[in-house]
Design an enzyme around this catalytic site. Structure first.
Site, PDB file in Angstrom:
ATOM      1  N   GLY A 193      -1.154  -1.919  -1.465  1.00 13.86           N
ATOM      2  CA  GLY A 193      -2.328  -1.130  -1.112  1.00 13.86           C
ATOM      3  C   GLY A 193      -3.570  -1.977  -0.942  1.00 13.86           C
ATOM      4  O   GLY A 193      -4.349  -1.794  -0.003  1.00 13.86           O
ATOM      5  N   GLU A 210      -2.560   6.184  -2.508  1.00 14.62           N
ATOM      6  CA  GLU A 210      -2.192   6.473  -3.894  1.00 14.62           C
ATOM      7  C   GLU A 210      -1.301   5.330  -4.350  1.00 14.62           C
ATOM      8  O   GLU A 210      -0.236   5.090  -3.753  1.00 14.62           O
ATOM      9  CB  GLU A 210      -1.452   7.805  -4.028  1.00 14.62           C
ATOM     10  CG  GLU A 210      -1.074   8.103  -5.462  1.00 14.62           C
ATOM     11  CD  GLU A 210      -0.046   9.211  -5.607  1.00 14.62           C
ATOM     12  OE1 GLU A 210       0.864   9.055  -6.449  1.00 14.62           O
ATOM     13  OE2 GLU A 210      -0.138  10.203  -4.866  1.00 14.62           O
ATOM     14  N   CYS A 235       5.003   7.064 -10.054  1.00 14.25           N
ATOM     15  CA  CYS A 235       3.727   6.400 -10.340  1.00 14.25           C
ATOM     16  C   CYS A 235       3.005   7.102 -11.477  1.00 14.25           C
ATOM     17  O   CYS A 235       2.168   6.503 -12.155  1.00 14.25           O
ATOM     18  CB  CYS A 235       2.854   6.349  -9.096  1.00 14.25           C
ATOM     19  SG  CYS A 235       2.562   7.955  -8.330  1.00 14.25           S
TER      20      CYS A 235
END
Length: 497
Positions: free
Chosen positions: A238, A257, A291
């Site tokens: 990310g 996310e 996660c």
């Protein structure tokens, strides 16, 4: 599900403007419960195909962005009966490709159904696409409206292969964007369901395209002239996307996310039976491959010994096995590489002399048992690094203050929880915990358990990039940007309102 296992594996095509492509290296997705069997087959999309998918979507988006929001919402709603009729089929796909127990696999489809219902309801509220403005004192007409960016890429993870693609795609479409979905190579058949879902909306040809493959197509999508990216995955990837999207002629939106190193605090006044139930579910559901999964427990001294005993008792009874077996709690991990990572962690815990308790695991597939390791210092690498495995550490801390400091001492901030009988501790936890989703004394769920409707989902710090959460009323607005417009009153008819 058994019939599907005995049949030929599904070959999943790339689809661009309704045309199927079978270009790129062949990738076989093995059944994680029986790696000798192949569940699905896809091709690793070459760069030029990814670029074409973006170009075609951009051409179709020029038409789509002119469609009034109310009609866009109505088109998206057309998918609701389609989803209702596909829940069983989708559950089979997810169970076979990902190894998710059937009930949880079916719940993933039900979550997609709720997302479509809720996002279209949120977008239908007056003012969802237009900011409320006062009358212009000059007598001119004005408005401030939400306009689409263009085309969004959606890069999905293996653990929720349908819902983590469907949510962003639906929001992007409502906001007026085109979409290119890049599925996980560990769940291409499941991820392809999102393209099928969008087909049911009767959208302009080429507005939504899907490509499959490993990391290469994802990198190609990021490197293309895409207008925005929605990414679910690791913090490292990310951050890399964020850097890439900040380095061009102008910054482009990244709706991400990312990971979580999710704690629960248990204090001396807690109901320890309730805490143990919540800990075991949140740590080992989906074999810890979430996660949001609980991965570290921080316990004050008087509660420590008894809590460890209660958690170990429950873990011994947990069974990991084939998701088609109704008696199993969780299925396999995603790959042989994940099994190797687990073995390395277990060896490290043994070398350092920590106490280890494990459940039962079936032989033959990518099965590893639910494992709890106690006596681990709160600052130890086993307790501070995200492992994405059924691996839980329990640490003794001197005080509630020390526990709260340890819980916040991470770059990530997705989920967190507390079990306490002290309302002052609960209030302090809510005031100071640095996480996007928090639980206080929730039965059965220490850190997880969110569901569309009552709760939104998203993280702080390195766990998310926007501060706005999925499943919430502001989420679809992340896929648009405001434009303030001013015109002479005689041209007011050109405005949207």
């Amino acid at each position: 599900m058994s019939e599907q296992r005995r049949g030929q594996p599904i070959t999943v095509p790339h689809v661009i403007a309704g045309q199927e492509y079978f270009e790129g290296e062949l990738l076989r997705r093995e059944d994680p419960s029986d790696p000798s069997a192949v569940v699905s087959v896809c091709h690793d999309a070459p760069d030029q195909l990814v670029v074409r998918a973006v170009q075609v979507s951009r051409e179709a988006q020029r038409e789509w962005c002119r469609v009034r929001p109310a009609e866009r919402i109505e088109r998206v709603r057309r998918a609701i009966p389609f989803i209702e009729n596909r829940l069983e089929d989708w559950a089979v796909r997810v169970a076979l490709e990902v190894g998710k127990p059937y009930a949880a696999a079916r719940a993933e489809g039900a979550e997609v159904l709720e997302i479509v219902r809720q996002y279209t309801e949120y977008a239908s509220v007056p003012g969802a696409f237009e900011d409320q403005r006062e009358e212009d004192p000059s007598g001119l007409s004005n408005e401030s409206v939400l306009r689409p960016y263009g085309v969004f890429g959606v890069i999905t993870p293996f653990n929720y292969p349908i819902v983590q693609a469907a949510g962003p795609a639906v929001a992007a479409l409502i906001a007026g964007n085109g979409v290119v979905v890049k599925t996980s190579h560990d769940g291409p058949w499941s991820g392809h369901a999102v393209y099928e879902l969008c087909e049911a909306m009767e959208l302009p040809s080429g507005l939504v395209n899907v490509v499959h493959g490993g990391d290469g197509p994802g990198r190609s999508l990021v490197a293309s002239d895409i207008d925005g990216i929605c990414f679910t995955g690791s913090v490292a990837v990310g951050k890399s996307i964020l850097r890439d999207f900040d380095s061009g002629a102008y910054p482009r939106p990244v709706i991400a996310e990312m990971g979580g190193k999710n704690p629960v605090i248990v204090t001396d006044t807690a109901d320890l039976e309730e805490a143990a139930d919540g800990i075991v579910f949140s740590a080992f559901d989906l074999s810890g491959q979430k996660c949001s999964a609980l991965s570290r427990v921080l316990v004050t001294p008087l509660a420590y010994d008894r809590l460890v005993e209660l958690v170990e008792d429950r873990v011994r009874d947990l069974r990991t096995g084939d998701p088609v077996d109704a008696d199993v709690f969780s299925g396999p991990v995603v790959s042989g590489a994940a099994v190797e990572r687990y073995a390395h962690l277990l060896a490290s815990a043994r070398e350092e002399g920590f106490a280890i308790e494990a459940g039962k695991a079936q032989e033959g597939g990518y099965f590893v048992p639910a494992t709890v390791v106690s006596g681990v210092p709160a600052t130890h690498r086993l307790a501070t690094v995200e492992h994405f495995l059924p691996f839980l550490t329990i640490s003794k801390v001197s005080t509630f203050e020390e526990a709260l400091a340890a819980a916040n001492d991470t770059d990530m901030g997705l989920t967190a929880g507390i079990y306490t009988g002290d309302e002052a501790e609960a209030r302090e936890f809510l005031d100071r915990i640095e996480a996007g989703c928090v639980d206080v004394n929730v039965p059965g769920h220490a850190t997880t358990g969110w569901w569309p409707g009552p709760q939104t989902f998203g993280g702080w710090k390195a766990s998310g990039t926007t501060g706005k959460q999925t499943l919430g009323k502001w989420y679809f607005q992340l896929f648009g940007r405001q434009q303030a417009r001013k015109l002479p009153a005689r041209l007011e008819h050109l405005l949207q309102h």
